[in-house]
Design a protein around this motif. Structure first.
Motif, mmCIF file in Angstrom:
data_model
loop_
_atom_site.group_PDB
_atom_site.id
_atom_site.type_symbol
_atom_site.label_atom_id
_atom_site.label_comp_id
_atom_site.label_asym_id
_atom_site.label_seq_id
_atom_site.Cartn_x
_atom_site.Cartn_y
_atom_site.Cartn_z
ATOM 1 N N GLY A 25 1.005 -1.147 0.004
ATOM 2 C CA GLY A 25 0.052 -0.029 -0.019
ATOM 3 C C GLY A 25 0.897 1.147 0.091
ATOM 4 N N GLU A 26 0.246 2.482 -0.037
ATOM 5 C CA GLU A 26 0.844 3.536 -0.157
ATOM 6 C C GLU A 26 0.240 4.871 0.525
ATOM 7 O OE1 GLU A 26 2.892 6.167 -3.588
ATOM 8 O OE2 GLU A 26 0.796 6.435 -3.224
ATOM 9 N N THR B 71 1.175 0.037 -5.108
ATOM 10 C CA THR B 71 0.217 0.997 -5.111
ATOM 11 C C THR B 71 0.902 2.520 -5.295
ATOM 12 O OG1 THR B 71 -1.027 -0.164 -3.441
ATOM 13 C CG2 THR B 71 -1.634 2.091 -3.652
ATOM 14 N N VAL C 5 -3.856 4.596 -7.441
ATOM 15 C CA VAL C 5 -4.868 5.357 -6.457
ATOM 16 C C VAL C 5 -4.651 6.820 -6.903
ATOM 17 C CG1 VAL C 5 -4.676 3.259 -4.714
ATOM 18 C CG2 VAL C 5 -3.122 5.475 -4.739
ATOM 19 N N THR C 6 -5.673 7.497 -6.137
ATOM 20 C CA THR C 6 -5.759 9.051 -6.663
ATOM 21 C C THR C 6 -5.749 9.876 -5.569
ATOM 22 O OG1 THR C 6 -8.317 8.733 -6.599
ATOM 23 C CG2 THR C 6 -7.178 8.100 -8.618
ATOM 24 N N THR C 7 -5.406 9.417 -4.374
ATOM 25 C CA THR C 7 -5.186 10.439 -3.175
ATOM 26 C C THR C 7 -4.955 11.935 -3.424
ATOM 27 O OG1 THR C 7 -4.596 8.373 -2.026
ATOM 28 C CG2 THR C 7 -4.388 10.500 -0.773
ATOM 29 N N ARG D 66 -9.969 14.350 -9.904
ATOM 30 C CA ARG D 66 -9.078 13.310 -9.581
ATOM 31 C C ARG D 66 -9.005 12.295 -10.768
ATOM 32 N NH1 ARG D 66 -13.041 11.971 -6.911
ATOM 33 N NH2 ARG D 66 -13.694 10.006 -6.051
ATOM 34 N N TYR D 67 -10.217 11.719 -11.208
ATOM 35 C CA TYR D 67 -10.063 10.569 -12.232
ATOM 36 C C TYR D 67 -10.012 11.077 -13.637
ATOM 37 C CZ TYR D 67 -11.242 7.117 -8.793
ATOM 38 O OH TYR D 67 -11.237 6.126 -7.619
ATOM 39 N N ALA E 288 -7.886 0.655 -7.112
ATOM 40 C CA ALA E 288 -8.664 0.616 -6.067
ATOM 41 C C ALA E 288 -9.369 1.946 -5.729
ATOM 42 C CB ALA E 288 -7.695 0.352 -4.847
ATOM 43 N N GLY E 289 -10.778 1.897 -6.130
ATOM 44 C CA GLY E 289 -11.418 3.198 -5.659
ATOM 45 C C GLY E 289 -12.738 2.710 -6.154
ATOM 46 N N ASP E 290 -13.734 3.334 -5.213
ATOM 47 C CA ASP E 290 -14.934 2.638 -5.209
ATOM 48 C C ASP E 290 -16.309 3.422 -5.847
ATOM 49 O OD1 ASP E 290 -16.364 0.162 -4.666
ATOM 50 O OD2 ASP E 290 -17.210 0.972 -2.874
ATOM 51 N N SER E 291 -15.873 4.760 -6.161
ATOM 52 C CA SER E 291 -16.968 5.729 -6.339
ATOM 53 C C SER E 291 -17.339 5.147 -7.823
ATOM 54 C CB SER E 291 -16.443 7.179 -6.431
ATOM 55 O OG SER E 291 -15.284 6.984 -7.329
ATOM 56 N N PHE F 117 -9.326 -4.057 -7.073
ATOM 57 C CA PHE F 117 -8.938 -4.210 -5.868
ATOM 58 C C PHE F 117 -10.176 -3.710 -5.072
ATOM 59 C CE2 PHE F 117 -5.603 -3.445 -2.534
ATOM 60 C CZ PHE F 117 -6.636 -4.440 -1.435
HETATM 61 C C1 FMN Z 1 -9.468 -1.931 -1.075
HETATM 62 C C2 FMN Z 1 -9.043 -0.615 -1.147
HETATM 63 C C3 FMN Z 1 -7.401 -0.395 -0.638
HETATM 64 C C4 FMN Z 1 -6.850 0.993 -1.411
HETATM 65 N N1 FMN Z 1 -5.499 1.137 -1.044
HETATM 66 C C5 FMN Z 1 -5.163 2.344 -0.973
HETATM 67 C C6 FMN Z 1 -3.716 2.657 -0.658
HETATM 68 O O1 FMN Z 1 -2.871 1.901 -0.229
HETATM 69 N N2 FMN Z 1 -3.270 4.121 -0.617
HETATM 70 C C7 FMN Z 1 -4.124 5.085 -1.240
HETATM 71 O O2 FMN Z 1 -3.719 6.152 -1.310
HETATM 72 N N3 FMN Z 1 -5.184 5.003 -1.365
HETATM 73 C C8 FMN Z 1 -5.972 3.514 -1.219
HETATM 74 N N4 FMN Z 1 -7.090 3.335 -1.593
HETATM 75 C C9 FMN Z 1 -7.992 4.738 -1.856
HETATM 76 C C10 FMN Z 1 -8.550 4.564 -3.389
HETATM 77 O O3 FMN Z 1 -7.650 4.478 -4.358
HETATM 78 C C11 FMN Z 1 -9.139 5.988 -3.870
HETATM 79 O O4 FMN Z 1 -8.251 7.052 -4.002
HETATM 80 C C12 FMN Z 1 -10.057 6.475 -2.744
HETATM 81 O O5 FMN Z 1 -11.088 5.270 -2.498
HETATM 82 C C13 FMN Z 1 -10.951 7.550 -3.515
HETATM 83 O O6 FMN Z 1 -11.438 7.160 -4.606
HETATM 84 P P1 FMN Z 1 -13.109 6.863 -4.873
HETATM 85 O O7 FMN Z 1 -13.605 7.852 -4.489
HETATM 86 O O8 FMN Z 1 -13.399 6.497 -6.370
HETATM 87 O O9 FMN Z 1 -13.331 5.694 -3.682
HETATM 88 C C14 FMN Z 1 -7.577 2.299 -1.340
HETATM 89 C C15 FMN Z 1 -9.257 2.003 -1.860
HETATM 90 C C16 FMN Z 1 -9.461 0.444 -1.607
HETATM 91 C C17 FMN Z 1 -11.117 0.283 -1.827
#
Ligand code: FMN
Lengths: 457, 350
Positions: A65-66, A107, A138-140, A160-161, A216-219, A234
């Motif tokens: 992870g990161e 990540t 990931v998109t933090t 972000r996306y 890994a992003g769920d939106s 993921f």
């Molecule tokens: C299972 C899982 C693992 C994730 N691991 C990381 C991570 O290690 N580092 C990180 O910066 N974000 C991580 N994320 C965050 C996502 O990449 C994403 O930036 C965040 O969910 C916001 O995007 P969303 O609005 O599409 O959900 C993770 C998300 C999920 C669902």
């Protein structure tokens, strides 16, 4: 391979198999540090041990992870959970020398990296490892993390996306640029809102063509992005019904994106608490939970939402009667929480805890434990349950977070994997030497020069 | 340090460029260098087709070697200082404390265009290097050595008083776009506390001598190297190691050095027999703390060096012993420093 035809179809066809990955998180409350067996979170030996155990269990992938800024709590670094982890790609390059088959997944964030630099480093890892690298995109994007970087926090959350997609497409063109293993390379130009790229890539394609892409992003935006760009998602949906629902959703999205129903694999985050019998597993779970959320973590969890110190409260007593401080709380734990709703939430939680007769600690455990993500039971019962996922194609595998470092996979590899193999739902050998082969993914087709907007270097 | 207390015994580094990107090839080269008795291996990152990331090549070599220091070049101009700091600290962990850093800053319009930034030239290069080195050094110190306490009684994994913000800001006269880095680091303090930092002599001035542990010195011809080394030595003082850069092309497998095709500029390289090189290195090591060799062909020259040159230099007492289970700092004769924040009364909370 049959995979090729499957991927083009608009009808989802299960493979009847599942695979495992291991997610070495490095920062979280899920990893127990208080047990006698808890090892170092930074020594190379911990990483070697987990990666080699996973490889013995024929795991497809090892994930890191990161997080690019330390989480904080009430204005200071959060002290109660494991924290402090190595750079993903550096560690994976080292692990490449002590493993042979397992995929190495880094990540990496699209906001605080430059596309040409990140694409080059991922291509390096892919070549050094003989075609085993992957990127978990990931998109933090918060300003708080940006304080560690030259650019600062320059991106709107809503962007972000859009930004990530331009980034990934540029990376793909970079990986696509060498005509033959000897060159020549075509020059890659990208002119974006936030950055420009003009590069003649230095590295050829790897044994698996290019790094495998996880997302890994769920939106909804995150899912659409994965449907268009990723090889594997993921996901955060391991529970059977949710997993089936998520598959359906993702299939629709990937068909709509023109990639077919089988193009994107799904590996949800998960945790396993296993023993020879159901009774022993239940006891083990009690023990695991008590060490994951100790009294101080329980109080700290509430403090995040109350926005004030609560150390005077008894973790084994009821939730605080005192009200939260109403303000915009920071995004310093990675998830923003808006104080305007704090009092409402506190009322709700107090009622819920009272209703169920839960102490602070019990309540917080019920909120934080990966309830849906935890598979608890005997080896045989859990194997039967997982076989159902394989049969229905609810998922393509599970990405397992061990709650102990470095011995947390031993049980799974020694007992669960053989049970799954007996049921014919888990690999009995590695399918090939690259991650793409082991996941059964198609090799990308090289885009034409015109499609790539290529300029001759 | 060094020259005085080591009785003129020096160390030898070898640049492993040419080993390729394949893991097996990297292993073979670094193990050959280690068994030949080299003290350090370096990994260039100058942009060139077919060259994989230097830091990752060094990281790959970490678990397969035991004693050789692993020292990648990492650019300071077009990279994120925060990432570099974390990556180098991680290299220190995967190599058991054998990591170092050749901090580079070179005019590179291609590298600038790749990340969409204006090309940096002149004195601004040294400023970028100085800033990036300072960021890494602060971040490496930002977790005190004993910050991870795992105190079950209080439930604290870390002692927050032992973590510190770096709060770096580029200086007012910074020529490029200024930036700031908050910290703390996301990885605990490196095993060595601080990785040894090496810079080319061309960056001295903008990069203060007390910010680095060693300086790499080149000269137009091998004959001019010793004088150049003495000149740099007089500028940096005794606490900074001076390392001479030497291109070598040896008589090999019956082929005279002079007849071997190499990419080296005329006159810059030492060309000749193994015996002549041995004598030359012995005299050079009397002036320099170490010499870094750039072989014209890794496959050919590494073999000759290991069979003929290093054993003889060792017999003559010109080389320091190879450290078993030592750190790169140990090799350079550097103490393990306390964190700059260790005596501060307050942690990040104040
Ligand atoms: C299972 C899982 C693992 C994730 N691991 C990381 C991570 O290690 N580092 C990180 O910066 N974000 C991580 N994320 C965050 C996502 O990449 C994403 O930036 C965040 O969910 C916001 O995007 P969303 O609005 O599409 O959900 C993770 C998300 C999920 C669902």
């Amino acid at each position: 391979m049959t995979q090729h035809n499957r991927a083009k179809s608009d009808v989802f066809q299960p493979t009847g198999q599942i695979q495992f990955g291991v997610f070495f998180q490095g920062v979280n409350s899920g990893t127990i540090w208080k047990a006698a067996e808890s090892g170092s979170q930074t020594d190379f030996e911990s990483f070697r041990r987990i990666a080699q155990t996973a490889e013995r269990g024929l795991f497809a992938a090892f994930f890191l992870g990161e997080g690019l800024r330390l989480r904080e709590h009430l204005g200071r670094p959060h002290a109660l959970d494991v924290v402090g982890r190595p750079d993903a790609q550096t560690m994976l390059a080292a692990l490449a020398s002590v493993t042979r088959n397992i995929g190495l997944v880094a990540t990496q964030n699209t906001t605080y990296n430059d596309p040409a630099d990140l694409a080059h480093r991922l291509a390096s890892l892919d070549l050094i490892s003989g075609g085993r690298a992957a990127w978990n995109i990931v998109t933090t994007d918060n300003a708080w993390t940006g304080a560690n970087f030259r650019r600062g926090g320059y991106l709107d959350h809503a962007d972000r996306y859009r930004h990530a997609e331009a980034f990934v497409e540029t990376a793909k063109r970079i990986w696509d640029s060498w005509e033959t293993p000897a060159g020549p390379a075509r020059r890659v130009l990208h002119e974006g809102q936030h950055y420009t790229v003009d590069v003649t890539p230095r590295l050829p394609r790897s044994a698996q063509y290019r790094p495998v892409l996880f997302q890994a992003g769920d939106s909804p935006e995150g899912r659409n992005f994965a449907a268009r760009q990723a090889d594997v998602i993921f996901s955060a949906h391991p529970k059977f019904d949710d997993a089936v629902e998520f598959r359906k959703d993702l299939v629709e999205r990937s068909v709509a994106a023109g990639r077919g129903a089988n193009a994107v694999q799904i590996m949800p985050a998960s945790e396993f608490i296993l023993a020879a019998t159901a009774q022993e597993a239940a006891e083990k779970k009690e023990w695991v939970r008590s060490l994951q959320i100790g009294p101080q973590q329980a109080i700290a969890y509430l403090e995040q939402f109350w926005g004030r110190e609560l150390s005077a409260y008894d973790p084994d007593g009821p939730l605080p009667e005192i009200d939260p401080v109403v303000e915009e709380t920071s995004e310093t734990r990675g998830s923003g929480f808006h104080g305007a709703k704090a009092r409402q939430l506190a009322d709700q939680w107090r009622a819920e805890a009272k209703d169920k007769g839960l102490s602070i600690r019990q309540f917080v455990t019920s909120k934080t434990a990966r309830i849906d993500a935890t598979f608890t039971g005997s080896y045989t019962a859990v194997a039967d349950h997982l076989a159902e996922y394989a049969r229905t194609g609810a998922v393509d595998g599970f990405n397992i977070s061990p709650w102990l470092v470095p011995t947390g996979l031993d049980d799974i590899v020694n007992h669960l994997v053989p049970e799954l193999q007996e049921r014919g739902v888990y690999p009995t050998e590695y399918g090939g030497s690259t991650l793409r082969e082991n996941l059964g993914l198609d090799a990308p087709v090289r885009s034409s020069d015109e499609a790539a907007g290529a300029v001759r270097a | 340090m060094s020259t005085t207390d080591n009785n003129r015994a020096g160390f030898l580094a070898i640049e492993l460029d040419g080993a390729g990107w394949d893991g097996a090839d990297i292993s073979r080269a670094v193990l050959a260098a280690e068994s030949a008795g080299f003290h350090a291996a370096t990994f260039t990152d100058a942009p060139a087709p077919g060259r994989a990331n230097a830091l990752q090549r060094a990281a790959f070599a970490g678990p397969v070697t035991r004693s050789i220091a692993l020292v990648p070049e990492v650019d300071t101009v077009y990279t994120e200082p925060f990432h570099i700091s974390t990556q180098l600290a991680s290299l220190d962990y995967v190599s058991g404390g054998r990591a170092g850093w050749i901090a580079t800053a070179a005019e590179a319009p291609g590298a600038a265009a790749a990340v969409g930034r204006p090309s940096v030239t002149g004195a601004a290069l040294g400023q970028e290097a100085a800033a990036s080195i300072e960021v890494s050094r602060r971040l490496w110190d930002s977790w005190e050595d004993d910050a991870v306490i795992r105190d079950v009684a209080t439930g604290r994994y870390i002692d927050v008083d032992k973590l510190h913000y770096a709060d770096f800001e580029t200086p007012a006269d910074f020529a490029g776009s200024g930036y700031s880095v908050k910290g703390p680091s996301i990885i605990p303090r490196p095993l060595q506390g601080q990785l040894p930092v090496l810079v080319p002599a061309s960056l001295l001035g903008e990069v203060p001598a007390d910010a680095v542990d060693a300086v790499l010195v080149s000269a137009p011809t091998p004959e001019l190297l010793a004088a150049e080394v003495l000149d740099v030595r007089s500028r940096v003082g005794a606490s900074v190691a001076v390392i001479a850069e030497l291109d070598v092309v040896l008589d090999s497998r019956g082929q005279a050095a002079a007849s071997r095709e190499t990419a080296f500029d005329g006159g810059r390289a030492f060309a000749g027999t193994a015996a002549a090189l041995t004598d030359f290195l012995e005299s050079l090591l009397a002036a320099a703390d170490g010499v870094r060799l750039h072989p014209a062909s890794l496959a050919l020259d590494l073999d000759e060096l290991g069979r003929l040159v290093l054993p003889e230099l060792r017999r003559r007492g010109a080389l320091r012993p190879v450290l078993q289970d030592g750190t790169f700092r140990d090799l350079l004769g550097l103490e393990r420093p306390a964190s700059r924040y260790a005596s501060a009364a307050a942690g990040t909370g104040k």
